[in-house]
Every structure is written in C-alpha cells, then in structure tokens.
Design a protein around this motif. Structure first.
Motif, PDB file in Angstrom:
ATOM      1  N   HIS A  94       0.859  -1.184   0.000  1.00  0.00           N
ATOM      2  CA  HIS A  94       0.000   0.000   0.000  1.00  0.00           C
ATOM      3  C   HIS A  94       0.895   1.234   0.000  1.00  0.00           C
ATOM      4  N   GLN A  95       0.279   2.418   0.009  1.00  0.00           N
ATOM      5  CA  GLN A  95       1.064   3.656   0.082  1.00  0.00           C
ATOM      6  C   GLN A  95       0.592   4.519   1.236  1.00  0.00           C
ATOM      7  N   PHE A  96       1.496   4.783   2.159  1.00  0.00           N
ATOM      8  CA  PHE A  96       1.306   5.786   3.198  1.00  0.00           C
ATOM      9  C   PHE A  96       2.531   6.688   3.155  1.00  0.00           C
ATOM     10  N   TYR A  97       2.328   7.990   3.290  1.00  0.00           N
ATOM     11  CA  TYR A  97       3.447   8.915   3.145  1.00  0.00           C
ATOM     12  C   TYR A  97       4.419   8.868   4.315  1.00  0.00           C
ATOM     13  N   PHE A  98       3.965   8.386   5.466  1.00  0.00           N
ATOM     14  CA  PHE A  98       4.843   8.405   6.634  1.00  0.00           C
ATOM     15  C   PHE A  98       5.521   7.059   6.867  1.00  0.00           C
ATOM     16  N   THR A  99       5.239   6.066   6.026  1.00  0.00           N
ATOM     17  CA  THR A  99       5.942   4.785   6.123  1.00  0.00           C
ATOM     18  C   THR A  99       6.442   4.352   4.744  1.00  0.00           C
ATOM     19  N   GLU A 100       7.550   3.590   4.738  1.00  0.00           N
ATOM     20  CA  GLU A 100       8.115   3.064   3.482  1.00  0.00           C
ATOM     21  C   GLU A 100       9.061   1.900   3.800  1.00  0.00           C
ATOM     22  N   PRO A 101       8.730   0.676   3.390  1.00  0.00           N
ATOM     23  CA  PRO A 101       7.522   0.284   2.651  1.00  0.00           C
ATOM     24  C   PRO A 101       6.284   0.292   3.545  1.00  0.00           C
ATOM     25  N   SER A 102       5.109   0.299   2.870  1.00  0.00           N
ATOM     26  CA  SER A 102       3.833   0.346   3.588  1.00  0.00           C
ATOM     27  C   SER A 102       2.976  -0.851   3.198  1.00  0.00           C
ATOM     28  N   ALA A 103       2.032  -1.195   4.050  1.00  0.00           N
ATOM     29  CA  ALA A 103       1.176  -2.347   3.773  1.00  0.00           C
ATOM     30  C   ALA A 103      -0.172  -2.200   4.470  1.00  0.00           C
ATOM     31  N   GLU A 104      -1.158  -2.915   3.953  1.00  0.00           N
ATOM     32  CA  GLU A 104      -2.429  -3.130   4.633  1.00  0.00           C
ATOM     33  C   GLU A 104      -2.404  -4.558   5.163  1.00  0.00           C
ATOM     34  N   MET A 105      -2.862  -4.755   6.385  1.00  0.00           N
ATOM     35  CA  MET A 105      -2.920  -6.105   6.926  1.00  0.00           C
ATOM     36  C   MET A 105      -4.360  -6.578   6.967  1.00  0.00           C
ATOM     37  N   ASP A 106      -4.619  -7.748   6.395  1.00  0.00           N
ATOM     38  CA  ASP A 106      -5.925  -8.379   6.441  1.00  0.00           C
ATOM     39  C   ASP A 106      -5.867  -9.587   7.369  1.00  0.00           C
TER      40      ASP A 106
END
Length: 339
Positions: A248-260
């Motif tokens: 996923h993309q979040f500006y304050f994290t890199e790399p970013s993810a969604e957890m299901d």
C-alpha cells in the motif's frame, strides 16, 4: 365585634395547640374556619355593620384567619413528625428484606475492546502516549511527510480551526510528539478520538477512534512488524486467525502495507461479511519513513522503526459482529445491555 373576633382567635389557637392527632386538628380547624365555622359566620355577617365598622372588622377577621391557618399548619407538621417517629420506634425496618433492585451499568463495548487492546500491548512492553485532539497542522501533516497537495489537507476532508490548527485526523501526531521528546528506544501506542469530514452511515462517522503504535530502535525490520501484528490478531480473534500483508502507500511509512485477517465469520472460506474473499482489512502499517525520523531528530542510519494504525470502532465491530457503526454511538440500552 373586634372582641368577639379576638376571642374566637384565642379559642382556636388553644384548641389547635391541644390537638393530639391529625383528626382532632382537622375538626378544630373546621369549627372555626369551615363553612359553618365561628369565624366564617362573622365574615358573612359583615354586611350588617356600618361603613365605619366594616373595614376594621374585616381587617381583624382576616388577621385572625391567617393566624389560625398558620397555627394549624405548624401543628400539622409537628403531628406528622411525631407520627413518623412513633412508627419508626414501633415498626422497625426489617433489614433482612430484599431492597429494590438497582440496575448496574457496565463498560461500553467500544471501551471494553479498547481496554482489551491496551492489555495486549502492555504485555508486549508498550506504554500509552496521549496528545491533544486539536493539533498543529505541522504535526498532523507536515512532519508526517504528507505533501501539501494531498486531498486530506483540504477543507472537504479535515476540520480546520485556522491555518495552523485542526482537529486531528489520526493519532499519528502523538508519535511525532513522542519522538521529539526523547530518543529511542520508543515503544508506544496512542489510542484516542479522531475527526474527519465523513457523512454518517453504517461504516463512517465524523468522529471515531483510532489506536496507532510506534516502535523505534536499532535493528527493527519488517519482520518485527509482521510478527507483532500477527500476534495481536491472534490474541484478538483466536489462534486460528491468519494474516496477510498487501502493499500500500502511506506517506509516513516506506515500505507500507495493509494487513488483512481471516474472516471471523467464515474463517477464510468466503461469505457475505468478507465479500467472498475470506479476509477482512484490519489496519495499515509500514516501516517509519526516514524523512519522518529526520524531522524528529532521529538518525535513520542508526535507528529504524515500524508504525501501524487501526480503527478501534471497526475492529470492535469485527470482534462483536456488529453490522452498523451507529449502534456504538446511539446509546440504545437494549443494544448495549447485550455486552
């Protein structure tokens, strides 16, 4: 006439003072102020008096009536008090009898789940950090690496107080405040209310609750993040819960993810709740962006970290199988008493 009125008043006050019961008091009052009472008869005979005598007699009669009524009222209160004391002495209360059942409240399901989350994170060594709900724009956006062109910075998405202040749209500013206050190691969660310009429906509200977490230390990796959040999901929804991470993309994290997490209804088989895919989105996460660390005075060459954010309301809905977010805010006792 004045002498007669004075005599009636004296006799009435004497009788009222001697009344030993409410029945005797009522009888005495009636003898003087009733329809056929002595003072009433005098008042009815006023017409036979001369124009000179009538005002004087009327004044005396009214004063006598007021004095008798006041004495009767005082004696009535005294008799009632005496009767109450007699009853209490002669008929004591049986303290073994059951009293009226008083309904006992309990923790709201949202805060019940919130407390459960806190306990899980406490067991992992996290501490709670808090911050203001009216936040500086620089903490809510700028220092979180959110570009000036991002839609969340528009009036249509965020409640702005003025150019420098807004109602926080996430609890991430608390993480900024903590990193500005101290150097790593940092291991915190920041639960609380957040605000966005959302229409109220079954899954949205302009006020809702988030819990965000931050870990900053030496040697923190994506594996640290995944193992921590997988453990959290299993503690919340059972040991059989499976998790998957999507880019996923979040500006304050890199790399970013969604957890299901695997659906709590069908356990991964696919149903209406999870729209047939077997998994439900739980939270967003990622490794703290180097720009965020630098903005807070932390060297990204020496330290790394991960952050995550989850909607407490939404996760409580999953936990308790609640279909409509509004049920958590409507204060319906029939609904809340189930928990």
């Amino acid at each position: 006439m004045d002498l007669s009125i004075q005599q009636i008043q004296n006799d009435a006050l004497k009788e009222i003072g001697k009344a030993a019961s409410l029945r005797e008091l009522e009888a005495a009052q009636a003898r003087y102020l009733g329809r056929k009472g002595a003072l009433t008869q005098i008042l009815r005979s006023m017409g036979s008096l001369s124009e000179t005598e009538r005002p004087l007699a009327g004044k005396a009669a009214n004063e006598a009536r007021e004095a008798i009524e006041a004495a009767a009222k005082a004696r009535k209160a005294e008799l009632e008090f005496n009767e109450l004391n007699r009853t209490l002495e002669e008929e004591p209360i049986d303290i073994t009898l059951s009293g009226a059942k008083i309904p006992v409240g309990h923790t709201h399901p949202l805060y019940k789940f919130w407390n459960e989350l806190n306990e899980i994170f406490f067991s992992l060594g996290f501490s709670v950090a808090e911050g203001p709900e009216i936040e500086f724009v620089k903490y809510n956006f700028d220092m979180l690496n959110v570009p000036a062109s991002h839609p969340s910075r528009e009036d249509t998405d965020t409640f702005f107080v003025d150019d420098e202040l807004c109602l926080r749209t996430q609890t991430s500013p608390v993480q900024i405040r903590e990193m500005l206050k101290r150097q790593p190691p940092i291991r915190i969660i920041s639960p609380g209310k957040v605000y966005r310009r959302d229409e109220i429906d079954a899954t949205h509200s302009p006020l809702f609750h988030q819990l965000e977490g931050l870990v900053v230390d030496k040697g923190i990796t994506m594996a640290s993040l995944k193992s921590t959040l997988d453990y959290i999901a299993k503690r919340l929804y059972g040991e059989s819960t499976k998790t998957v991470f999507r880019p996923h993309q979040f500006y304050f994290t890199e790399p970013s993810a969604e957890m299901d997490a695997s659906c709590f209804v069908c356990h991964g088989e696919g149903c209406r709740t999870c729209k047939g895919v077997g998994f439900i989105e739980l939270l967003g996460c990622g490794m703290v962006h180097p720009n965020v660390l630098r903005a807070c005075g932390i060297d990204p060459q020496e330290y790394s970290g991960f952050a995550f954010g989850m909607g407490i309301d939404r996760m409580a809905m999953f936990k308790y199988q609640i279909s409509d977010l509004r049920l958590l805010f409507n204060n319906d006792l029939d609904f809340l008493s189930q928990f």
